[in-house]
Design an enzyme around this catalytic site. Sequence first.
Site, PDB file in Angstrom:
ATOM      1  N   GLU A   1      46.633  40.178  50.414  1.00  0.00           N
ATOM      2  CA  GLU A   1      45.837  41.374  50.163  1.00  0.00           C
ATOM      3  C   GLU A   1      45.090  41.809  51.421  1.00  0.00           C
ATOM      4  O   GLU A   1      45.040  42.995  51.757  1.00  0.00           O
ATOM      5  CB  GLU A   1      44.846  41.126  49.021  1.00  0.00           C
ATOM      6  CG  GLU A   1      45.492  40.971  47.654  1.00  0.00           C
ATOM      7  CD  GLU A   1      46.235  42.220  47.225  1.00  0.00           C
ATOM      8  OE1 GLU A   1      45.723  43.337  47.447  1.00  0.00           O
ATOM      9  OE2 GLU A   1      47.348  42.083  46.680  1.00  0.00           O
TER      10      GLU A   1
ATOM     11  N   HIS B   1      48.325  50.634  51.566  1.00  0.00           N
ATOM     12  CA  HIS B   1      48.142  49.221  51.214  1.00  0.00           C
ATOM     13  C   HIS B   1      49.348  48.692  50.446  1.00  0.00           C
ATOM     14  O   HIS B   1      49.871  47.610  50.752  1.00  0.00           O
ATOM     15  CB  HIS B   1      46.867  49.061  50.381  1.00  0.00           C
ATOM     16  CG  HIS B   1      46.704  47.722  49.756  1.00  0.00           C
ATOM     17  ND1 HIS B   1      45.978  46.702  50.332  1.00  0.00           N
ATOM     18  CD2 HIS B   1      47.188  47.211  48.586  1.00  0.00           C
ATOM     19  CE1 HIS B   1      46.023  45.626  49.556  1.00  0.00           C
ATOM     20  NE2 HIS B   1      46.747  45.921  48.483  1.00  0.00           N
ATOM     21  N   GLU B   2      49.790  49.442  49.443  1.00  0.00           N
ATOM     22  CA  GLU B   2      50.898  48.974  48.609  1.00  0.00           C
ATOM     23  C   GLU B   2      52.199  48.908  49.399  1.00  0.00           C
ATOM     24  O   GLU B   2      52.971  47.953  49.263  1.00  0.00           O
ATOM     25  CB  GLU B   2      51.059  49.884  47.386  1.00  0.00           C
ATOM     26  CG  GLU B   2      49.860  49.898  46.439  1.00  0.00           C
ATOM     27  CD  GLU B   2      49.486  48.521  45.917  1.00  0.00           C
ATOM     28  OE1 GLU B   2      50.381  47.651  45.821  1.00  0.00           O
ATOM     29  OE2 GLU B   2      48.307  48.298  45.597  1.00  0.00           O
TER      30      GLU B   2
ATOM     31  N   HIS C   1      52.488  45.835  51.582  1.00  0.00           N
ATOM     32  CA  HIS C   1      52.980  44.618  50.916  1.00  0.00           C
ATOM     33  C   HIS C   1      54.489  44.489  51.097  1.00  0.00           C
ATOM     34  O   HIS C   1      55.012  43.388  51.313  1.00  0.00           O
ATOM     35  CB  HIS C   1      52.660  44.667  49.419  1.00  0.00           C
ATOM     36  CG  HIS C   1      51.259  44.266  49.070  1.00  0.00           C
ATOM     37  ND1 HIS C   1      50.709  43.060  49.445  1.00  0.00           N
ATOM     38  CD2 HIS C   1      50.307  44.903  48.340  1.00  0.00           C
ATOM     39  CE1 HIS C   1      49.468  42.973  48.976  1.00  0.00           C
ATOM     40  NE2 HIS C   1      49.202  44.086  48.316  1.00  0.00           N
TER      41      HIS C   1
END
Length: 264
Positions: free
Chosen positions: A187, A124-125, A128
């Site tokens: 997100e 997920h990070e 980004h």
Amino acid sequence: MKKFALTLTSLLLISACSTSSTGRQQVMLYSSNELGKMGAQSFEQMKEKEKVNQNATINAYVRCVADAIIPHVPKSTHQGNWEIVVFESEQINAFALPGGKIGVYTGILEVATTDDQLAAIMGHEVAHVIEGHSNERLSSGQLGQLGMAAAGAVLATQDVDNKALWMAGLGLGLQYGVLMPYGRAHESEADIVGQKLMAKAGFDPSASIDLWRNMAKASKGAPPEFLSTHPSNQTRINQLSANLSSAQQYYSDSNKTSCQRPTK
């Protein structure tokens, strides 16, 4: 002033328009080189400010997950080695920065209870960074300031009562109507792109759903979704569940990864 601001904004939007991997339109005003320098500088400041964990077993575990994910990150995102640092903190958090930087707080290891769940966090990070979200946030902030300045200039020339109240209302509308939903879109996109990334790296994508169930238990009292830059935990669970079958295809074709979780 109004015409100048509108013209400048239009030119910026035209020249900086891009598209994310999910097909979402983006405005990015900064170069990858600029973002990389910002990311590296911020990471160095973090290492000076925060306590760095020195436990070899924990670091090897986090590094194992990162090493499986990084080869599946597009080279256009970052060329060169990635720096991974574990910070000693109870914060339930992790982050990735442009320039190939990943930070993991030990507190997240209490919520991400398996290597697959840690891969969901790290995927997920890193997503980004892949999707240029920090560039978008910086760019939207710049455009927002320009819009507020233009509005202020227009109001200054008009016979309007309570100018300060109008400006405060405009600022509130910008925050809750534009910037916060913009953050929630980031997100949600990072959730989906990260789920695909972890699956390619050989981690079970269904663990991303388990992770957010754990997060829901750990984040009681979170603000309502419309007052937050993040989607609600249930929204994330629903979106990840809907995308699971697509991610499972990548997982089926992957070389399965296993990283030994440290024992307490």
